[in-house]
Scaffold this motif. Structure first.
Motif, PDB file in Angstrom:
ATOM      1  N   GLY A 122       0.786  -1.229   0.000  1.00 48.12           N
ATOM      2  CA  GLY A 122       0.000   0.000   0.000  1.00 48.12           C
ATOM      3  C   GLY A 122       0.816   1.276   0.000  1.00 48.12           C
ATOM      4  N   LEU A 123       2.080   1.168  -0.356  1.00 47.46           N
ATOM      5  CA  LEU A 123       2.921   2.367  -0.406  1.00 47.46           C
ATOM      6  C   LEU A 123       2.589   3.206  -1.630  1.00 47.46           C
ATOM      7  N   SER A 124       2.641   4.511  -1.458  1.00 44.44           N
ATOM      8  CA  SER A 124       2.423   5.409  -2.593  1.00 44.44           C
ATOM      9  C   SER A 124       3.633   5.340  -3.516  1.00 44.44           C
ATOM     10  N   LYS A 125       3.488   5.870  -4.721  1.00 41.03           N
ATOM     11  CA  LYS A 125       4.608   5.866  -5.662  1.00 41.03           C
ATOM     12  C   LYS A 125       5.786   6.664  -5.108  1.00 41.03           C
ATOM     13  N   LYS A 126       5.473   7.752  -4.410  1.00 39.95           N
ATOM     14  CA  LYS A 126       6.525   8.580  -3.813  1.00 39.95           C
ATOM     15  C   LYS A 126       7.289   7.799  -2.753  1.00 39.95           C
ATOM     16  N   ASP A 127       6.552   7.135  -1.857  1.00 38.25           N
ATOM     17  CA  ASP A 127       7.207   6.353  -0.803  1.00 38.25           C
ATOM     18  C   ASP A 127       7.962   5.172  -1.391  1.00 38.25           C
ATOM     19  N   THR A 128       7.401   4.571  -2.427  1.00 34.69           N
ATOM     20  CA  THR A 128       8.072   3.441  -3.073  1.00 34.69           C
ATOM     21  C   THR A 128       9.415   3.864  -3.636  1.00 34.69           C
ATOM     22  N   PHE A 129       9.429   5.029  -4.266  1.00 36.70           N
ATOM     23  CA  PHE A 129      10.665   5.503  -4.882  1.00 36.70           C
ATOM     24  C   PHE A 129      11.707   5.875  -3.832  1.00 36.70           C
ATOM     25  N   PHE A 130      11.318   6.694  -2.854  1.00 37.71           N
ATOM     26  CA  PHE A 130      12.295   7.222  -1.903  1.00 37.71           C
ATOM     27  C   PHE A 130      12.636   6.255  -0.772  1.00 37.71           C
ATOM     28  N   ARG A 131      11.738   5.327  -0.438  1.00 44.28           N
ATOM     29  CA  ARG A 131      11.995   4.427   0.687  1.00 44.28           C
ATOM     30  C   ARG A 131      12.425   3.025   0.264  1.00 44.28           C
ATOM     31  N   VAL A 132      12.094   2.657  -0.966  1.00 44.20           N
ATOM     32  CA  VAL A 132      12.395   1.291  -1.411  1.00 44.20           C
ATOM     33  C   VAL A 132      13.404   1.271  -2.554  1.00 44.20           C
ATOM     34  N   ILE A 133      13.089   1.982  -3.624  1.00 42.95           N
ATOM     35  CA  ILE A 133      13.905   1.901  -4.840  1.00 42.95           C
ATOM     36  C   ILE A 133      15.202   2.689  -4.731  1.00 42.95           C
ATOM     37  N   MET A 134      15.118   3.947  -4.358  1.00 45.62           N
ATOM     38  CA  MET A 134      16.311   4.790  -4.312  1.00 45.62           C
ATOM     39  C   MET A 134      17.385   4.285  -3.342  1.00 45.62           C
ATOM     40  N   PRO A 135      17.023   3.873  -2.106  1.00 45.21           N
ATOM     41  CA  PRO A 135      18.068   3.352  -1.207  1.00 45.21           C
ATOM     42  C   PRO A 135      18.815   2.157  -1.790  1.00 45.21           C
ATOM     43  N   GLN A 136      18.099   1.276  -2.504  1.00 41.23           N
ATOM     44  CA  GLN A 136      18.752   0.104  -3.080  1.00 41.23           C
ATOM     45  C   GLN A 136      19.617   0.464  -4.286  1.00 41.23           C
ATOM     46  N   SER A 137      19.174   1.438  -5.057  1.00 41.54           N
ATOM     47  CA  SER A 137      19.926   1.805  -6.259  1.00 41.54           C
ATOM     48  C   SER A 137      21.157   2.649  -5.943  1.00 41.54           C
ATOM     49  N   LEU A 138      21.166   3.304  -4.757  1.00 40.01           N
ATOM     50  CA  LEU A 138      22.295   4.160  -4.397  1.00 40.01           C
ATOM     51  C   LEU A 138      23.608   3.395  -4.398  1.00 40.01           C
ATOM     52  N   LYS A 139      23.579   2.170  -3.880  1.00 39.51           N
ATOM     53  CA  LYS A 139      24.790   1.364  -3.830  1.00 39.51           C
ATOM     54  C   LYS A 139      25.348   1.118  -5.225  1.00 39.51           C
ATOM     55  N   LYS A 140      24.455   0.890  -6.191  1.00 35.09           N
ATOM     56  CA  LYS A 140      24.879   0.576  -7.545  1.00 35.09           C
ATOM     57  C   LYS A 140      25.337   1.811  -8.315  1.00 35.09           C
ATOM     58  N   ILE A 141      24.690   2.940  -8.052  1.00 35.83           N
ATOM     59  CA  ILE A 141      25.005   4.128  -8.851  1.00 35.83           C
ATOM     60  C   ILE A 141      26.100   4.986  -8.240  1.00 35.83           C
ATOM     61  N   PHE A 142      26.465   4.721  -6.984  1.00 35.62           N
ATOM     62  CA  PHE A 142      27.439   5.605  -6.336  1.00 35.62           C
ATOM     63  C   PHE A 142      28.786   5.658  -7.052  1.00 35.62           C
ATOM     64  N   PRO A 143      29.385   4.531  -7.476  1.00 34.63           N
ATOM     65  CA  PRO A 143      30.682   4.616  -8.175  1.00 34.63           C
ATOM     66  C   PRO A 143      30.653   5.493  -9.428  1.00 34.63           C
ATOM     67  N   PRO A 144      29.663   5.329 -10.345  1.00 34.82           N
ATOM     68  CA  PRO A 144      29.653   6.232 -11.501  1.00 34.82           C
ATOM     69  C   PRO A 144      29.332   7.679 -11.139  1.00 34.82           C
ATOM     70  N   VAL A 145      28.524   7.891 -10.108  1.00 33.07           N
ATOM     71  CA  VAL A 145      28.247   9.251  -9.648  1.00 33.07           C
ATOM     72  C   VAL A 145      29.530   9.879  -9.108  1.00 33.07           C
ATOM     73  N   ALA A 146      30.284   9.118  -8.321  1.00 36.06           N
ATOM     74  CA  ALA A 146      31.549   9.610  -7.772  1.00 36.06           C
ATOM     75  C   ALA A 146      32.521   9.959  -8.895  1.00 36.06           C
ATOM     76  N   ASN A 147      32.524   9.152  -9.943  1.00 37.07           N
ATOM     77  CA  ASN A 147      33.393   9.416 -11.085  1.00 37.07           C
ATOM     78  C   ASN A 147      33.022  10.736 -11.760  1.00 37.07           C
ATOM     79  N   GLU A 148      31.719  10.986 -11.898  1.00 38.36           N
ATOM     80  CA  GLU A 148      31.262  12.240 -12.495  1.00 38.36           C
ATOM     81  C   GLU A 148      31.609  13.434 -11.613  1.00 38.36           C
ATOM     82  N   VAL A 149      31.554  13.232 -10.303  1.00 35.68           N
ATOM     83  CA  VAL A 149      31.891  14.315  -9.373  1.00 35.68           C
ATOM     84  C   VAL A 149      33.354  14.711  -9.526  1.00 35.68           C
TER      85      VAL A 149
END
Length: 213
Positions: A122-149
């Motif tokens: 019953g999570l809203s799309k907003k809660d799904t994105f910020f509480r479920v999807i984004m925390p899990q994807s951060l681990k995967k995207i951090f190395p390329p984000v760090a490279n861009e930084v």
């Protein structure tokens, strides 16, 4: 050595401008990248097409050209932007496009079952994105984000084309005055030290994501 020591105040002023460009670009381009990435994976075809075209143009043309276009081209259509905001705008738009593709890849890498589970709970799309999807994807995207930084630090040198007194311009003026390459060497060391410190900080932050393993 006396000539080099006399450059320190100018180099510090140039470093201040470089850090301002770096910080503002990073702070503004990451949220923009998230928004564009959501548009890229949207089911709304028009929004998906517009954001796709945005990414294509901004990633497909040189950042230097984009800075020149905004500062020198916009006045031709009656839009005059001061040099600092023009440089920041170009940098943010450019890096927003790169971050968008990184975030998009991270979001799409999450198993669809996570979305379905959040919907069942019953999570809203907003809660799904910020509480479920984004925390899990951060681990995967951090190395390329760090490279861009890290790349962003070096790209700040491009704002010299609109007359901003960042590190590279300071070195160029000093080199012409002294007829020596040493100012460029000093500035190169400053960039190297800053990127070294930044890399260490990013490595420490990346370690914090180990709890996702």
């Amino acid at each position: 050595m006396n000539d080099i020591s006399s450059l320190i105040p100018q180099i510090l002023e140039g470093l201040k401008v470089t850090l301002e460009v770096f910080a503002l670009t990073l702070i503004l381009s990451i949220p923009l990248g998230i928004l564009i990435s959501l548009g890229r994976i949207s089911k709304i075809k028009l929004l998906k097409s517009i954001t796709g075209l945005y990414v294509l143009i901004l990633r497909g043309t040189p950042l230097l050209l984009q800075i020149l276009f905004i500062f020198f081209g916009f006045p031709l259509i009656g839009i005059k932007i001061p040099r600092f905001p023009a440089a920041i705008l170009a940098m943010v738009l450019n890096y927003g496009a790169y971050f968008a593709e990184i975030f998009r890849a991270g979001i799409l890498s999450i198993d669809k079952g996570q979305f379905e589970a959040a919907e069942v709970l019953g999570l809203s799309k907003k809660d799904t994105f910020f509480r479920v999807i984004m925390p899990q994807s951060l681990k995967k995207i951090f190395p390329p984000v760090a490279n861009e930084v890290v790349t962003l630090v070096k790209d700040t040198a491009l704002v010299y084309v609109v007359g901003m007194d960042e590190l590279l311009k300071v070195a160029k003026i000093a080199s012409n005055r002294l007829s020596s390459i040493m100012p460029f060497v000093v500035v190169a060391v400053v960039y190297l030290l800053f990127n070294g410190l930044l890399t260490k900080i990013l490595e420490k932050v990346e370690e914090k994501f180990n709890y996702y393993n």
